[in-house]
Scaffold this active site. Structure first.
Site, PDB file in Angstrom:
ATOM      1  CB  THR A   1      -0.905   0.005   1.258  1.00 32.99           C
ATOM      2  OG1 THR A   1      -1.424   1.314   1.459  1.00 32.99           O
ATOM      3  CG2 THR A   1      -0.144  -0.387   2.515  1.00 32.99           C
ATOM      4  CG  ASP A   2      -1.064   5.003  -0.969  1.00 32.58           C
ATOM      5  OD1 ASP A   2      -1.602   4.365  -0.041  1.00 32.58           O
ATOM      6  OD2 ASP A   2      -1.661   5.911  -1.601  1.00 32.58           O
TER       7      ASP A   2
HETATM    8  N1  LIG Z   1      -8.359  -1.307   0.032  1.00 27.50           N
HETATM    9  C1  LIG Z   1      -7.427  -0.480  -0.429  1.00 27.50           C
HETATM   10  O1  LIG Z   1      -7.726   0.663  -0.800  1.00 27.50           O
HETATM   11  C2  LIG Z   1      -6.000  -0.925  -0.525  1.00 27.50           C
HETATM   12  C3  LIG Z   1      -5.076  -0.082  -1.159  1.00 27.50           C
HETATM   13  C4  LIG Z   1      -3.769  -0.525  -1.299  1.00 27.50           C
HETATM   14  C5  LIG Z   1      -3.391  -1.768  -0.832  1.00 27.50           C
HETATM   15  N2  LIG Z   1      -4.303  -2.556  -0.208  1.00 27.50           N
HETATM   16  C6  LIG Z   1      -3.849  -3.896   0.236  1.00 27.50           C
HETATM   17  O2  LIG Z   1      -4.561  -4.840  -0.539  1.00 27.50           O
HETATM   18  C7  LIG Z   1      -4.808  -6.025   0.221  1.00 27.50           C
HETATM   19  C8  LIG Z   1      -6.290  -6.359   0.193  1.00 27.50           C
HETATM   20  O3  LIG Z   1      -7.017  -5.244   0.702  1.00 27.50           O
HETATM   21  P1  LIG Z   1      -8.604  -5.287   0.806  1.00 27.50           P
HETATM   22  O4  LIG Z   1      -9.069  -3.888   0.920  1.00 27.50           O
HETATM   23  O5  LIG Z   1      -9.127  -6.188  -0.251  1.00 27.50           O
HETATM   24  O6  LIG Z   1      -8.743  -5.997   2.231  1.00 27.50           O
HETATM   25  P2  LIG Z   1     -10.009  -6.719   2.885  1.00 27.50           P
HETATM   26  O7  LIG Z   1      -9.927  -6.394   4.348  1.00 27.50           O
HETATM   27  O8  LIG Z   1     -11.258  -6.407   2.139  1.00 27.50           O
HETATM   28  O9  LIG Z   1      -9.724  -8.274   2.660  1.00 27.50           O
HETATM   29  C9  LIG Z   1      -8.725  -8.966   3.353  1.00 27.50           C
HETATM   30  C10 LIG Z   1      -8.986 -10.460   3.151  1.00 27.50           C
HETATM   31  O10 LIG Z   1      -7.918 -11.162   3.791  1.00 27.50           O
HETATM   32  C11 LIG Z   1      -8.473 -12.224   4.549  1.00 27.50           C
HETATM   33  N3  LIG Z   1      -7.553 -12.485   5.682  1.00 27.50           N
HETATM   34  C12 LIG Z   1      -7.304 -11.680   6.745  1.00 27.50           C
HETATM   35  N4  LIG Z   1      -6.425 -12.280   7.557  1.00 27.50           N
HETATM   36  C13 LIG Z   1      -6.107 -13.475   6.992  1.00 27.50           C
HETATM   37  C14 LIG Z   1      -5.246 -14.529   7.359  1.00 27.50           C
HETATM   38  N5  LIG Z   1      -4.533 -14.484   8.484  1.00 27.50           N
HETATM   39  N6  LIG Z   1      -5.150 -15.606   6.542  1.00 27.50           N
HETATM   40  C15 LIG Z   1      -5.879 -15.667   5.388  1.00 27.50           C
HETATM   41  N7  LIG Z   1      -6.735 -14.701   5.007  1.00 27.50           N
HETATM   42  C16 LIG Z   1      -6.837 -13.610   5.792  1.00 27.50           C
HETATM   43  C17 LIG Z   1      -9.826 -11.726   5.017  1.00 27.50           C
HETATM   44  O11 LIG Z   1     -10.687 -12.799   5.381  1.00 27.50           O
HETATM   45  C18 LIG Z   1     -10.285 -10.962   3.782  1.00 27.50           C
HETATM   46  O12 LIG Z   1     -10.952 -11.825   2.884  1.00 27.50           O
HETATM   47  C19 LIG Z   1      -4.282  -5.751   1.629  1.00 27.50           C
HETATM   48  O13 LIG Z   1      -3.020  -6.359   1.737  1.00 27.50           O
HETATM   49  C20 LIG Z   1      -4.146  -4.239   1.693  1.00 27.50           C
HETATM   50  O14 LIG Z   1      -3.089  -3.879   2.532  1.00 27.50           O
HETATM   51  C21 LIG Z   1      -5.595  -2.174  -0.048  1.00 27.50           C
END
Ligand SMILES: NC(=O)c1ccc[n+]([C@@H]2O[C@H](COP(=O)([O-])OP(=O)(O)OC[C@H]3O[C@@H](n4cnc5c(N)ncnc54)[C@H](O)[C@@H]3O)[C@@H](O)[C@H]2O)c1
Length: 339
Positions: A125-126
């Site tokens: 992430t940023d």
């Molecule tokens: N949402 C954003 O705007 C954004 C931006 C940049 C980067 N990210 C990164 O992208 C990734 C996904 O983000 P998101 O918004 O889809 O998150 P989210 O919270 O919607 O989904 C996370 C998923 O990971 C699963 N999870 C959590 N802990 C776990 C574990 N220990 N083992 C297996 N599964 C597990 C959860 O059940 C869920 O399905 C993250 O790594 C986040 O840091 C998100």
């Protein structure tokens, strides 16, 4: 090719699974997800019976379960979305962020070392770069910007990034990292800004905006992020970090106003609430490297993407209503008791 997508029952991971099944119909996609409060199996309902898809419920920090899956599937590529991802929750309880985001990442990479893979991709992430001042619109995060985190969430993501680069340098693991700005689009958990505001506005409930709503985020439609990761895992250079962002900076308050306008609701619904502790002011990505090296550009304009997203929430009440009520957490038991 077999691709393990961790965290695929969450927001971006699920959109990535749909993208991969569409764009690479000859690939096998295996989703590994613990189904925390943020994971929702109903999101994957449309692909559950696809013969190229498999869902496995497991924790990425559970070494035995991860090794057993690698043994069975012999994956070529791992894309790690699994994370605790909500900043406010990390302020309340940092520990689970360290376990999933750092230990979980190391377990996955140990499995990669043990079984051999073509690529391990870390979705970062940023937020690992910290924030930028509001009065310096000329400043952007590049891949060389030093890591300078603010919250337990971003610190755990930065820790994972450093570990990924260490596994490249120390063990020669073929890794890549993407650092993306804020995503929006379908299947976004209703605790996050855009879906929260859409759903509250639909119910004529107050729209809570932190501080004065002046914090700036660089918004990217989720499908554009998924295309970027697809390009990186296939054509990105091993050991490299790629920033992903759409040069689309918006103040939170302006997004909230746009949502209200689109839904024909009054701005009187806006309620300013005490700001988040350590709230980052501005994030802004310089995506020049991924454009130059991989030809990636965002395709969805913010105004179109926001309209599409609002439309999606209007049309998919059956998805978000059980999420709000908590009922969706029983879904797994229902789905699997009859399988
Ligand atoms: N949402 C954003 O705007 C954004 C931006 C940049 C980067 N990210 C990164 O992208 C990734 C996904 O983000 P998101 O918004 O889809 O998150 P989210 O919270 O919607 O989904 C996370 C998923 O990971 C699963 N999870 C959590 N802990 C776990 C574990 N220990 N083992 C297996 N599964 C597990 C959860 O059940 C869920 O399905 C993250 O790594 C986040 O840091 C998100």
């Amino acid at each position: 090719m077999t691709v393990i997508v961790t965290g695929g029952a969450g927001f971006i991971g699920s959109n990535f699974i749909f993208h991969m099944l569409d764009s690479h119909p000859d690939y096998r996609i295996v989703c590994l997800d613990k189904l925390t409060y943020a994971g929702n199996l109903a999101t994957l309902e449309s692909v559950m019976d696809n013969p190229s898809f498999r869902f496995v419920r497991a924790d990425i920090a559970d070494r035995d379960a991860v090794y057993a899956l690698f043994e069975e599937e012999k994956p070529d590529i791992i894309v790690n979305f699994a994370a605790e991802s909500h900043v406010d929750r990390s302020i309340e309880n940092p520990e689970i962020f360290l376990k999933t985001n750092i230990i979980g990442t190391s377990v996955l990479m140990d499995a990669c070392r043990k079984y051999g893979i073509k690529r391990y991709h870390q979705v970062s992430t940023d937020e690992v770069y910290g924030d930028l001042p509001l009065d310096r619109p000329d400043l952007f995060f590049t891949e060389e910007t030093p890591l300078h985190t603010s919250s337990p969430y971003s610190s755990s993501k930065a820790g994972a990034d450093l570990l990924v680069l260490a596994y490249y340098r120390t063990y020669g693991l073929p890794v890549t990292i993407s650092r993306c700005s804020n995503n929006y689009g379908p299947y976004h958990f209703p605790e996050k800004l855009i879906p929260l505001m859409i759903i509250n506005a639909l119910h004529d409930k107050p729209l809570p905006v932190y501080g004065k709503g002046e914090n700036v985020r660089d918004w990217l439609y989720v499908e554009d992020h998924c295309r970027a990761i697809d390009l990186i895992i296939h054509n990105g250079r091993v050991g490299e970090v790629y920033n992903v962002g759409g040069h689309n900076e918006m103040r939170n308050i302006d997004i909230v106003r746009l949502i209200l306008k689109e839904l024909g609701k009054s701005e009187d619904l806006i309620t300013f609430v005490t700001d988040r502790k350590g709230h980052d002011l501005r994030y802004a990505i310089d995506p020049a490297k991924i454009h130059r090296e991989l030809g990636w550009l965002p395709e969805t304009k913010f105004s179109d993407g926001l309209k599409k997203t609002i439309r999606w929430y209007l049309d998919n009440e059956s998805w978000w209503r059980p999420v709000i009520s908590g009922e969706y957490q029983e879904y797994y038991e229902k789905m699997y008791s009859c399988r």
